[in-house]
Structures are given as structure tokens and as C-alpha cells.
Design a protein around this motif. Structure first.
Motif, short mmCIF file in Angstrom:
data_model
loop_
_atom_site.label_atom_id
_atom_site.label_comp_id
_atom_site.label_asym_id
_atom_site.label_seq_id
_atom_site.Cartn_x
_atom_site.Cartn_y
_atom_site.Cartn_z
N LEU A 141 0.83 -1.20 0.00
CA LEU A 141 0.00 0.00 0.00
C LEU A 141 0.87 1.26 0.00
N ARG A 142 1.93 1.26 0.78
CA ARG A 142 2.83 2.42 0.80
C ARG A 142 3.44 2.66 -0.58
N GLU A 143 3.87 1.58 -1.23
CA GLU A 143 4.44 1.71 -2.56
C GLU A 143 3.41 2.23 -3.55
N ALA A 144 2.18 1.70 -3.45
CA ALA A 144 1.11 2.12 -4.36
C ALA A 144 0.76 3.59 -4.15
N LEU A 145 0.77 4.05 -2.89
CA LEU A 145 0.47 5.45 -2.61
C LEU A 145 1.56 6.37 -3.15
N GLU A 146 2.80 5.96 -3.03
CA GLU A 146 3.91 6.75 -3.57
C GLU A 146 3.82 6.85 -5.09
N ALA A 147 3.51 5.73 -5.74
CA ALA A 147 3.38 5.73 -7.20
C ALA A 147 2.19 6.57 -7.63
N HIS A 148 1.11 6.53 -6.84
CA HIS A 148 -0.08 7.32 -7.18
C HIS A 148 0.22 8.81 -7.03
N GLY A 149 1.00 9.16 -6.01
CA GLY A 149 1.38 10.55 -5.83
C GLY A 149 2.11 11.09 -7.05
N ARG A 150 3.00 10.26 -7.62
CA ARG A 150 3.70 10.68 -8.84
C ARG A 150 2.74 10.75 -10.02
N TYR A 151 1.75 9.84 -10.03
CA TYR A 151 0.75 9.83 -11.11
C TYR A 151 -0.06 11.12 -11.09
N VAL A 152 -0.48 11.55 -9.89
CA VAL A 152 -1.29 12.77 -9.76
C VAL A 152 -0.49 13.99 -10.21
#
Length: 400
Positions: A19-30
Motif C-alpha cells: 500500500l505504501r508503494e502504491a500510494l507513492e506511485a499514485h502521488g507521482r501519477y497525480v
């Protein structure tokens, strides 16, 4: 025969590290940065997760379980929360602009100060294919409604698309400017000081709603049920030409002098909101069935043996109040604060006890933690969502 799969079998567990990795990747996506990837957690089990302030804009969370999750200050704008379970979630100050909340369950959620501008709260259902039963409709714990009993104080619901069930929801100070609330169910909702300019309420039901300070006149009210709505109280409430506060003073004097001074009060169906001070007052034996005490501070009040049957005590502060032997039959105590209140029996003579009567009382989401309610009567009382932590219910007549 193979046993049917449990209702939760459609949910996907999520590991903390992933989940932490997914949130970091999503932050870059946004932020449209290299290496970004949209968060996709449809039907994920995220109940009770701490996601305070998380950047979840445009995230895919359809059918996810976020019950009890901390999402205060999170950015969920344009996210897909279709059919999500957000019961009891902390969404204070969250950004939910243009968020797809169709079919989402927000029962008991706290949306104070949240921004739901142009969010979509219409009805919706998720169906999944089941090898045994074909398509199966998924429901969050088989609970009905979506913002039923939620707290939405100060939330911005500008332009919201909804035919929502907001029964008993707290919408204090909510911005409902231009909100499309046609057919909405707002029975018992607290709309105090809500801004409703241009809101479309056609066919909505506001039975028993609190509209004090709300600019209802600026809203579309075609075929709206406004029966029993609670408007702003008068500055002074009179009973047979006598100000209510004087009658309350006389009753307290009667109690203090053991009948030598003053006079006992019999005040059916009066509005006590005009009485400025009721906390810690001595009002034993007060007879006031069907009266209004909405949101009043009655903390520490002595109300032993009082007749408060059918009273509106929603959001009342009754912390430490002495209600031994009181009659609260059918009283509305939704979200009332009864912490450490005394609801046990009142001794009225040698070997005689007067039990506190809460039969058919509505105690949804009331705080009864630490309450002393020995032998109290709760038959047919609605205690859904009530906090009974540390409550002394020995000998109480209660069905849980």
C-alpha cells in the motif's frame, strides 16, 4: 453441498508495504511525474487504515471497504468510490470534489468540513458473478442508507447530485448551494444554519428536521414534506402569559425548599431552548412530556423522577445528569451525550424503587459510556450505533 462463500470473500487484503508503494506511485501519477501509476484498489479491504491527508485524487476504490478508516484531510477528488463501504470513516476536511460516491455507504461517517462539491451520491449497486447463485448484489453489512446518521457539519455540498438518504444526518452549517436534492430523505437531519440558496428539494422529506437558521425560503420546496420541522426558538417562550424561565425558577425553588416555596411545573410540549441555563439545575419531578430540549446543556442536572416522555433530546448534553426514575418513554436521544449519567432506580420509599423508563426511546449514536443504568427499561429502544463502553446494565431490561 458446498457452503456459500462469506459476504466478505470478494474483498482483497492489502499488505502495508504494498500500500505504501502504491500510494507513492499514485502521488507521482497525480503530479504527472515519471514512474507514476494510478492507485487501483477496487474491492480492497482498507478498513481501519490510517490514510489521514493521503493524496488519493482520481484513485480507483470502487467497492473498497474503508469502514472506520481515517481519511481526515485526504484528497479524494474525482476518485471512484462507487459502492464503497465508508461506514464510521473519519472524513473530516476531506476533499471529495466530483467524487463518484454512487451507492457508497457513509453511515456514521464524519464529514465535518468536507468538500463534496459536485460529488455524485446517487443510488448504485455492485453485482458480482457467483458460481452458485449467478450475480450477487453486494451490500456493506446489509445496512441500508448511505449518509444515514452521518455527521456533515460545515460540509460543502455545492452542486451535489443525489437522491440520498440522510436520515438524522448532521448538516450543521453545510453549504448546499445549488445542490440537487430532489427526492432526498432528510428526516430528522440537523440543517441548522445551512446555506441552501438554489437547492432543489423537490419531493424531498424533511420530517422532524432541524432548520433553525437555514435559508429554506431560497430553496426549491415543491412537494417537500416539512411536517414537524424544528425552527428557531422564540427569544422567550410563554406558558399562559408566564415566561417559561420563571416557571423553571419556581420549580427549582420548590425542589430546594422541599415544597415550602415556588411551585411544581407541569409543562407539556414546551420549547426549553429559550431557557438560557439548565446545566446542574435542580429540576426533580419536572413534568414536561413532548417538550423540546434539542442540543441543550443539561449536564449535571437533577431530573430524578421527571416525566420527559416523547421529548426531543437530540444532541442534548446529559453528562452526569441524574435521571434516576425518570420517564423517557419514546424520547428522541439521537446523538445525545449521556456519559456517566445516572439511569438506575430511584428509591421512593421503604422497599420501593422507581425504574428509569427508556422503552421505545431512540438512542441511535448516543454516548452511554460509563452510564449507570441498573434495572433500567430499554424494551423496543433503538440503540443502533450507541456507545455502551463501561455501561452498568445489571438487571436492565434490554434486547441487544
Amino acid at each position: 453441498m458446498t457452503a456459500p462463500a462469506p459476504a466478505e470473500s470478494h474483498l482483497r487484503p492489502v499488505a502495508a508495504s504494498s500500500l505504501r508503494e502504491a500510494l507513492e506511485a499514485h502521488g507521482r501519477y497525480v503530479q504527472r511525474l515519471a514512474g507514476g501509476c494510478r492507485l487501483s484498489l477496487a474491492r480492497a479491504d482498507l478498513s481501519d487504515w490510517n490514510l489521514e491527508g493521503a493524496a488519493l485524487a482520481e484513485a480507483e476504490l470502487a467497492g473498497a471497504r474503508l469502514a472506520g478508516a481515517i481519511l481526515a484531510g485526504a484528497d479524494l477528488s474525482r476518485a471512484n468510490l462507487f459502492g464503497a463501504d465508508l461506514r464510521d470513516a473519519d472524513l473530516r476536511g476531506a476533499i471529495l470534489r466530483r467524487t463518484d460516491l454512487r451507492g457508497a455507504c457513509l453511515r456514521g461517517a464524519n464529514l465535518s468540513g468536507a468538500d463534496l462539491s459536485e460529488a455524485d451520491l446517487r443510488e448504485g449497486r455492485i453485482a458480482m458473478q457467483d458460481r452458485q447463485d449467478g450475480f450477487r448484489i453486494l451490500t456493506p453489512g446489509d445496512r441500508q442508507g448511505n449518509v444515514e446518521y452521518a455527521i456533515i457539519a460545515g460540509a460543502d455540498l455545492t452542486g451535489v447530485l443525489t437522491a440520498v438518504d440522510a436520515t438524522d444526518a448532521s448538516l450543521t452549517g453545510a453549504v448546499l448551494v445549488g445542490a440537487r436534492l430532489a427526492g432526498a430523505r432528510l428526516d430528522g437531519a440537523d440543517l441548522s444554519d445551512a446555506r441552501m440558496d438554489g437547492a432543489d428539494l423537490e419531493g424531498a422529506s424533511l420530517r422532524g428536521a432541524v432548520v433553525a437558521g437555514a435559508n429554506l425560503a431560497a430553496a426549491g420546496l415543491n412537494q417537500v414534506d416539512l411536517s414537524e420541522v424544528l425552527k428557531a426558538p422564540p427569544p422567550i417562550f410563554y406558558v399562559d402569559d408566564a415566561p417559561l424561565y420563571e416557571l423553571v425558577d419556581d420549580h427549582e425553588a420548590f425542589c430546594d425548599s422541599e415544597g415550602a416555596k415556588g411551585a411544581p411545573a407541569r409543562l407539556p410540549e414546551v420549547d426549553f431552548r429559550s431557557v438560557r441555563r439548565l446545566a446542574r439545575r435542580r429540576l426533580s419531578g419536572l413534568v414536561a412530556p413532548g417538550s423540546i430540549f434539542f442540543g441543550l446543556d443539561l449536564s449535571g442536572a437533577q431530573l430524578q423522577g421527571a416525566d420527559l416522555s416523547g421529548c426531543d433530546l437530540r444532541k442534548a448534553d446529559l453528562r452526569g445528569a441524574d435521571l434516576r426514575g425518570a420517564r423517557l418513554t419514546g424520547a428522541q436521544l439521537i446523538r445525545a451525550d449521556l456519559r456517566e449519567a445516572r439511569l438506575g432506580p430511584l428509591q421512593i420509599g421503604d422497599g420501593r424503587l422507581l425504574r428509569t423508563d427508556l422503552n421505545r426511546a431512540i438512542l441511535r449514536y448516543a454516548d452511554l459510556s460509563g452510564v449507570q443504568a441498573q434495572r433500567a427499561r430499554f424494551l423496543e429502544a433503538d440503540l443502533s450505533g450507541a456507545n455502551l463502553t463501561g455501561a452498568d446494565l445489571r438487571g436492565a431490561e434490554i434486547v441487544v
